[in-house]
Motif scaffolding. Structure first.
Motif, PDB file in Angstrom:
ATOM      1  N   GLY A   7       0.855  -1.241  -0.003  1.00 41.74           N
ATOM      2  CA  GLY A   7      -0.149   0.152  -0.031  1.00 41.74           C
ATOM      3  C   GLY A   7       0.823   1.166   0.128  1.00 41.74           C
ATOM      4  O   GLY A   7       0.428   2.353   0.466  1.00 41.74           O
ATOM      5  N   ASP A  31       2.432  -1.722  -4.495  1.00 45.69           N
ATOM      6  CA  ASP A  31       1.299  -1.177  -4.662  1.00 45.69           C
ATOM      7  C   ASP A  31       0.562  -2.353  -5.619  1.00 45.69           C
ATOM      8  O   ASP A  31       1.302  -3.192  -6.085  1.00 45.69           O
ATOM      9  CB  ASP A  31       1.112   0.020  -4.656  1.00 45.69           C
ATOM     10  CG  ASP A  31      -0.486   0.586  -4.018  1.00 45.69           C
ATOM     11  OD1 ASP A  31      -1.430   0.278  -4.647  1.00 45.69           O
ATOM     12  OD2 ASP A  31      -0.038   1.084  -2.980  1.00 45.69           O
ATOM     13  N   ALA A  59      -1.972  -2.066   2.743  1.00 45.89           N
ATOM     14  CA  ALA A  59      -2.881  -2.043   1.750  1.00 45.89           C
ATOM     15  C   ALA A  59      -4.166  -2.704   2.186  1.00 45.89           C
ATOM     16  O   ALA A  59      -4.361  -3.448   2.901  1.00 45.89           O
ATOM     17  CB  ALA A  59      -2.370  -2.942   0.610  1.00 45.89           C
ATOM     18  N   ALA A  60      -5.227  -1.821   1.593  1.00 42.73           N
ATOM     19  CA  ALA A  60      -6.505  -2.340   2.009  1.00 42.73           C
ATOM     20  C   ALA A  60      -7.694  -1.755   1.293  1.00 42.73           C
ATOM     21  O   ALA A  60      -7.438  -0.901   0.553  1.00 42.73           O
ATOM     22  CB  ALA A  60      -6.749  -1.652   3.562  1.00 42.73           C
ATOM     23  N   SER A 149      -7.175   5.080  13.788  1.00 43.45           N
ATOM     24  CA  SER A 149      -8.674   5.622  13.415  1.00 43.45           C
ATOM     25  C   SER A 149      -8.177   6.934  12.692  1.00 43.45           C
ATOM     26  O   SER A 149      -7.207   7.649  13.031  1.00 43.45           O
ATOM     27  CB  SER A 149      -9.383   5.867  14.872  1.00 43.45           C
ATOM     28  OG  SER A 149      -8.456   6.749  15.600  1.00 43.45           O
ATOM     29  N   TRP A 150      -9.372   7.494  12.017  1.00 44.62           N
ATOM     30  CA  TRP A 150      -9.179   8.645  11.699  1.00 44.62           C
ATOM     31  C   TRP A 150      -7.908   9.264  10.856  1.00 44.62           C
ATOM     32  O   TRP A 150      -7.421  10.425  11.378  1.00 44.62           O
ATOM     33  CB  TRP A 150      -9.743   9.604  12.789  1.00 44.62           C
ATOM     34  CG  TRP A 150     -11.209   9.435  13.038  1.00 44.62           C
ATOM     35  CD1 TRP A 150     -11.906   8.373  13.245  1.00 44.62           C
ATOM     36  CD2 TRP A 150     -11.970  10.363  13.991  1.00 44.62           C
ATOM     37  NE1 TRP A 150     -12.930   8.495  13.996  1.00 44.62           N
ATOM     38  CE2 TRP A 150     -13.253   9.677  14.257  1.00 44.62           C
ATOM     39  CE3 TRP A 150     -11.856  11.761  14.236  1.00 44.62           C
ATOM     40  CZ2 TRP A 150     -14.324  10.082  15.157  1.00 44.62           C
ATOM     41  CZ3 TRP A 150     -12.831  12.269  15.071  1.00 44.62           C
ATOM     42  CH2 TRP A 150     -13.988  11.612  15.538  1.00 44.62           C
TER      43      TRP A 150
HETATM   44  N1  NAP Z   1      -7.875   5.920   6.426  1.00 38.57           N
HETATM   45  C1  NAP Z   1      -8.588   5.668   7.476  1.00 38.57           C
HETATM   46  O1  NAP Z   1      -9.156   6.841   8.122  1.00 38.57           O
HETATM   47  C2  NAP Z   1      -8.281   4.675   8.672  1.00 38.57           C
HETATM   48  C3  NAP Z   1      -8.618   4.442   9.707  1.00 38.57           C
HETATM   49  C4  NAP Z   1      -8.234   3.200  10.411  1.00 38.57           C
HETATM   50  C5  NAP Z   1      -7.598   2.175  10.003  1.00 38.57           C
HETATM   51  N2  NAP Z   1      -7.150   2.363   8.366  1.00 38.57           N
HETATM   52  C6  NAP Z   1      -6.348   1.314   7.954  1.00 38.57           C
HETATM   53  O2  NAP Z   1      -5.103   1.725   7.847  1.00 38.57           O
HETATM   54  C7  NAP Z   1      -4.456   1.026   6.908  1.00 38.57           C
HETATM   55  C8  NAP Z   1      -3.713   2.353   5.659  1.00 38.57           C
HETATM   56  O3  NAP Z   1      -5.055   3.088   5.421  1.00 38.57           O
HETATM   57  P1  NAP Z   1      -4.702   4.445   4.365  1.00 38.57           P
HETATM   58  O4  NAP Z   1      -5.667   5.252   4.608  1.00 38.57           O
HETATM   59  O5  NAP Z   1      -3.166   4.632   4.191  1.00 38.57           O
HETATM   60  O6  NAP Z   1      -5.139   3.447   3.017  1.00 38.57           O
HETATM   61  P2  NAP Z   1      -5.174   4.000   1.654  1.00 38.57           P
HETATM   62  O7  NAP Z   1      -4.655   5.379   1.413  1.00 38.57           O
HETATM   63  O8  NAP Z   1      -6.536   3.709   0.997  1.00 38.57           O
HETATM   64  O9  NAP Z   1      -4.115   2.929   0.659  1.00 38.57           O
HETATM   65  C9  NAP Z   1      -4.293   1.735   0.442  1.00 38.57           C
HETATM   66  C10 NAP Z   1      -3.547   1.101  -0.551  1.00 38.57           C
HETATM   67  O10 NAP Z   1      -3.847  -0.076  -0.843  1.00 38.57           O
HETATM   68  C11 NAP Z   1      -3.936  -0.273  -2.134  1.00 38.57           C
HETATM   69  N3  NAP Z   1      -4.635  -1.724  -2.439  1.00 38.57           N
HETATM   70  C12 NAP Z   1      -5.937  -1.761  -2.485  1.00 38.57           C
HETATM   71  N4  NAP Z   1      -6.369  -3.146  -3.050  1.00 38.57           N
HETATM   72  C13 NAP Z   1      -5.202  -3.657  -3.235  1.00 38.57           C
HETATM   73  C14 NAP Z   1      -4.395  -5.011  -3.660  1.00 38.57           C
HETATM   74  N5  NAP Z   1      -5.710  -5.895  -3.983  1.00 38.57           N
HETATM   75  N6  NAP Z   1      -3.412  -5.240  -3.879  1.00 38.57           N
HETATM   76  C15 NAP Z   1      -2.447  -4.312  -3.504  1.00 38.57           C
HETATM   77  N7  NAP Z   1      -2.707  -3.035  -3.128  1.00 38.57           N
HETATM   78  C16 NAP Z   1      -4.166  -2.592  -2.945  1.00 38.57           C
HETATM   79  C17 NAP Z   1      -4.750   0.879  -2.564  1.00 38.57           C
HETATM   80  O11 NAP Z   1      -4.556   0.760  -4.040  1.00 38.57           O
HETATM   81  P3  NAP Z   1      -5.492   1.528  -4.964  1.00 38.57           P
HETATM   82  O12 NAP Z   1      -5.964   3.027  -4.350  1.00 38.57           O
HETATM   83  O13 NAP Z   1      -5.231   1.546  -6.310  1.00 38.57           O
HETATM   84  O14 NAP Z   1      -7.057   0.949  -4.601  1.00 38.57           O
HETATM   85  C18 NAP Z   1      -4.068   2.023  -2.017  1.00 38.57           C
HETATM   86  O15 NAP Z   1      -2.741   2.358  -2.682  1.00 38.57           O
HETATM   87  C19 NAP Z   1      -5.407   0.279   6.134  1.00 38.57           C
HETATM   88  O16 NAP Z   1      -5.146  -0.889   6.564  1.00 38.57           O
HETATM   89  C20 NAP Z   1      -6.610   0.814   6.568  1.00 38.57           C
HETATM   90  O17 NAP Z   1      -7.755  -0.278   6.579  1.00 38.57           O
HETATM   91  C21 NAP Z   1      -7.359   3.515   7.873  1.00 38.57           C
END
Ligand code: NAP
Length: 283
Positions: A7, A31, A59-60, A149-150
């Motif tokens: 990710g 990624d 990644a998620a 979170s957030w």
């Molecule tokens: N954002 C929040 O507020 C939040 C809150 C709590 C926990 N989290 C957790 O924190 C972590 C990081 O979050 P973030 O906000 O940095 O996420 P993000 O900005 O959405 O980045 C996730 C990355 O994963 C990639 N990805 C998705 N499907 C994939 C696949 N099948 N194979 C390889 N890569 C893939 C995405 O690519 P594409 O963009 O091309 O899909 C994106 O570049 C995640 O686990 C999330 O669940 C996030």
């Protein structure tokens, strides 16, 4: 030590790679263009070639509302891909870091959730992230699960950026005032992750910036810090339509961090200030 970060084009993965490099730790960010983690064979091959000592799985599928209408796609990434990564960690005898979320909890009550509190996710996203946790605990021995979170970070879209845009376009906006949690800056969370991976203090942790607020309070702080005249008005969750149900109580206890002698993250107000400065520098 060699660290593989998934990710890297997202918010957290980007900052984890930056922090690892800053500490002189060899790392590789990947990624979906490098490897679709839903593809088990490709994941096994890519991870086998890199031979990581540590995997940080950022990644998620993170589109919380969209997940309600495409649960299979969300599960394929948050559960299926996570299982593939966990298996690759096991095969390479690597430590595994899985980033999880406050959405694994019910959101009931007003007390901070401890790391061992019962899970009761209320959305597709929360359920799949919880099952992703289970895939890690059932597959790996050497794992860190960090619920955050957030999240906001320099490399991606987030609530702060949305508020900055709306704040310069509109005279007033309505923001929910009864969901309470902790905004978290990926720069600070990345430091915690880098502190953890050099230890063997495995387990489930909560990692967020310090302090609790509502989205309304967070939005108001953003407008004030950015000197935007936009008026922020309170709205209740019950009055605000969204596809996914969101937890009212997203408070996460950081007791486990203290017990393991990891440093807590700075206060969210301090994190916001530094984030806005970093954004300004990049303009
Ligand atoms: N954002 C929040 O507020 C939040 C809150 C709590 C926990 N989290 C957790 O924190 C972590 C990081 O979050 P973030 O906000 O940095 O996420 P993000 O900005 O959405 O980045 C996730 C990355 O994963 C990639 N990805 C998705 N499907 C994939 C696949 N099948 N194979 C390889 N890569 C893939 C995405 O690519 P594409 O963009 O091309 O899909 C994106 O570049 C995640 O686990 C999330 O669940 C996030």
């Amino acid at each position: 030590m060699r660290v593989l970060v998934t990710g890297v084009k997202g918010q957290l993965g980007f900052d984890v790679c930056r922090e690892l490099s800053k500490r002189g730790i060899e790392n590789q960010g990947i990624d979906i263009n490098d490897c679709d983690l839903c593809d088990e064979a490709a994941t096994e091959r890519v991870f086998g070639e890199y031979k990581p000592d540590v995997i940080v799985h950022c990644a998620a599928y993170t589109a919380v509302d969209k997940a309600e209408s495409e649960p299979e796609k969300c599960a394929a990434v948050n559960v299926g891909a996570t299982l593939n990564v966990a298996r690759a960690a096991k095969q390479n005898n690597a430590k595994m870091v899985y980033i999880s979320t406050d959405y694994v909890f019910s959101g009931e009550g007003e007390e901070p959730f401890e790391t061992d509190a019962e899970k009761a996710p209320m959305s597709v996203y929360g359920k799949t992230k919880s099952e992703g946790e289970d895939a890690v605990t059932e597959t790996c021995d050497k794992y860190f699960i960090i619920r955050t979170s957030w999240v906001f970070g320099i490399n991606g879209g987030n609530f702060v950026n949305t508020m900055l845009r709306l704040g310069s376009e509109k005279e007033s906006i309505s923001v929910v005032c009864d969901q309470i949690g902790s905004p978290t800056y990926t720069y600070d969370l990345s430091k915690l992750i880098c502190d953890m991976i050099v230890t063997e203090k495995y387990g489930i942790y909560h990692g967020t910036n310090e302090g609790f607020c509502s989205w309304f309070e967070f939005a108001s702080a953003i407008m004030e810090a950015a000197d935007l005249p936009c008026k922020v008005e309170k709205v209740l969750t019950s009055e605000y339509k969204s596809a996914a149900k969101r937890p009212l109580n997203s408070r996460l206890s950081k007791k486990k961090l203290d017990d393991a002698l990891f440093s807590r993250l700075p206060k969210w107000q301090d994190a916001l200030e530094r984030y806005l400065k970093e954004k300004q520098k990049m303009q």
